[in-house]
Motif scaffolding. Structure first.
Motif, short mmCIF file in Angstrom:
data_model
loop_
_atom_site.label_atom_id
_atom_site.label_comp_id
_atom_site.label_asym_id
_atom_site.label_seq_id
_atom_site.Cartn_x
_atom_site.Cartn_y
_atom_site.Cartn_z
N GLY A 63 0.79 -1.23 0.00
CA GLY A 63 0.00 0.00 0.00
C GLY A 63 0.82 1.27 0.00
N PHE A 64 1.89 1.29 0.75
CA PHE A 64 2.66 2.53 0.91
C PHE A 64 3.27 2.97 -0.42
CE2 PHE A 64 5.96 4.78 3.87
CZ PHE A 64 5.66 5.97 3.23
N TRP A 65 4.07 2.10 -1.03
CA TRP A 65 4.74 2.53 -2.28
C TRP A 65 3.73 2.70 -3.39
CZ3 TRP A 65 4.89 0.53 -7.14
CH2 TRP A 65 4.53 -0.80 -7.32
N SER A 66 2.66 1.90 -3.34
CA SER A 66 1.62 1.98 -4.36
C SER A 66 0.93 3.34 -4.32
CB SER A 66 0.62 0.85 -4.14
OG SER A 66 -0.41 0.91 -5.07
N ALA A 67 0.74 3.87 -3.10
CA ALA A 67 0.12 5.18 -2.94
C ALA A 67 1.01 6.26 -3.57
CB ALA A 67 -0.11 5.48 -1.47
N ILE A 68 2.32 6.12 -3.35
CA ILE A 68 3.26 7.09 -3.92
C ILE A 68 3.24 7.00 -5.45
CG2 ILE A 68 5.71 7.74 -4.00
CD1 ILE A 68 4.57 8.20 -1.26
#
Lengths: 251, 224
Positions: B179-184
């Motif tokens: 989720g984290f890198w995907s959000a970026i």
């Protein structure tokens, strides 16, 4: 000496877009491991024709990995188990004697099956028509060096332009999203000075067309990049997001 | 409105609400870690937050963030399944380089929500909710309403709840790693160099957050 293998094929047969399809199983003996995957299918079709059966319909054209017509989902992978090649570049030496090979069409709402393994990919043409071009006055071409372009940008644009529009990204994506294709086609122009003029309009128009044609929403799984026969990077998707969001914020 | 009418807009809503929840997790962890060093300190934080107006406003904003993230998760998944077509592949394989978590975000999210329901029932409903009820004039016992340590000791010494919480943190870890890198990536802050960096940062950050929560739970189960 030629090495030959005996294989079993499970092929998706579907008479038309509206009809239900099913798998048919065929046995194929003495297939040369030097033959390409499509040549193997040609042999299958010859065998079927000789038995007075309908040959299997599949798309193909250049058979050298540049036209983007071939489109088979082989054993769970678009364009087969090898990486960074198209189906026509896949060879039978990749398979073992006695293997069962499952061949399916691209499955996506955006690419309806025409017949058997052939799908309708005109959706991609429609996306290109929506904005995948630059508007220039016709006339004598100017000198290529008249517009300086940084090497890095030129390379990135060229990498994006290597997309052949085969649709493997949509086929691989669990969401049926066409973002890798659209982002490659937006990037190859957005990176260059000639494409920057219409960049905002292009990103909005191509994305709107993609959404309209029923492709899914990208969730960044990266399956498209992993299965892309040209290794187009998902960083292009980040660029498309950037182009689109900044275009919308400027409105 | 392009935020809800375009695919990138919808993904941006997921991305921003997700990053907001990551920020919340960071705050929540910082507070929990205090409990290891000072139980009085932790209860002071509980007291400070309680049912004061800023804590109530914060809770409402937080709930809005959760609801947006969850509603869009189901909405996007519904759209994506529709886009996949009616016929499913007979044979599927996860390509190299594709994280398992990335293809199972909804399932992981549902586990996280179930854990959240348990957590809200065990802590929020007995702390902030009790104070709110008390302020509204209801007959409730407020003895432990600001005693977070009491509840931590009570629940984490129960092996069933401890295991449930650890499973919850595990699911959260998988959810965050993607989720984290995907959000970026969805916001567009990515390129060939930063793609690998963001993925590494995601893994490190998810590990810090989830290991932190787990350490606090285990501390109250075995040490305190």
């Amino acid at each position: 000496m030629d090495k030959t293998i005996n294989i079993t094929l499970k092929v998706w047969r579907q008479r038309g877009p509206k009809e239900a399809g099913k798998f048919e199983t065929y046995k194929l003996n003495n297939v040369s491991t030097d033959s390409s995957f499509l040549e193997m299918l040609d042999i299958l079709n010859e065998q079927l024709v000789n038995e007075d059966k309908e040959p299997v319909v599949f798309d193909n054209d250049c058979r050298e990995g540049i036209c983007g017509m071939c489109s088979l989902y082989i054993n769970g992978h678009p364009h087969g188990p090898d990486s960074e090649i198209t189906t026509c570049q896949l060879h039978m030496r990749r398979f073992k004697d006695g293997d069962t090979i499952t061949i399916e069409p691209w499955r996506s709402a955006g690419f309806p099956v025409i017949r058997d393994l052939m799908v309708d990919r005109t959706a991609y043409d429609k996306i290109i028509q929506a904005g995948g071009y630059i508007s220039v006055n016709a006339g004598g071409a100017q000198d290529a060096n008249a517009i300086p372009i940084p090497k890095r940008d030129a390379d990135l644009a060229m990498d994006a332009a290597s997309c052949i529009g085969c649709g493997a990204c949509v086929a691989a994506c669990k969401n049926g999203s066409a973002m890798l294709f659209v982002s490659a086609k937006v990037s190859q122009l957005a990176l260059l000075p000639q494409g920057k003029v219409e960049a905002a309009r292009r990103a909005k128009a191509m994305l709107a067309k993609m959404d309209e044609l029923g492709f899914g929403n990208c969730t960044n799984t990266g399956a498209c990049e992993a299965e892309c026969p040209k290794g187009v990077s998902i960083t292009n998707i980040a660029r498309l997001n950037r182009e689109f969001i900044s275009a919308k914020l400027k409105d | 409105m392009w935020l809800k009418d375009s695919s990138i807009g919808r993904k941006l809503l997921m991305s921003i609400s997700g990053l907001f929840l990551v920020l919340f997790l960071t705050f929540h962890l910082s507070m929990n870690v205090v409990a290891i060093f000072s139980e009085e300190g932790y209860n002071m934080i509980c007291e400070f937050l309680g049912a004061n107006w800023y804590a109530v406003v914060g809770t409402l904003v937080l709930v809005a963030g959760f609801l947006l993230h969850i509603a869009y998760a189901f909405y996007l998944t519904f759209q994506n399944r529709k886009a996949r077509g009616n016929d499913r592949y007979a044979v599927t394989a996860r390509p190299k380089g594709v994280a398992w978590a990335s293809q199972n975000m909804l399932v992981l999210g549902i586990i996280v929500v179930l854990g959240l329901a348990l957590h809200a029932y065990q802590f929020w409903a007995k702390m902030q909710l009790v104070e709110l009820q008390h302020m509204a004039g209801a007959e409730v016992c407020t003895k432990y309403a600001a005693d977070g340590v009491y509840y931590m000791k009570e629940y984490f010494t129960n092996p069933i709840f401890l295991v449930l919480y650890l499973v919850w943190f595990g699911a959260l870890w998988f959810h965050l790693t993607h989720g984290f890198w995907s959000a970026i990536q969805t916001i567009g802050w990515n390129n060939l160099v930063w793609l690998k960096r963001w993925k590494a940062i995601s893994n490190v950050y998810a590990t810090i957050i989830c290991a932190g929560f787990a350490v606090v739970a285990l501390w109250f189960a075995f040490v305190a």
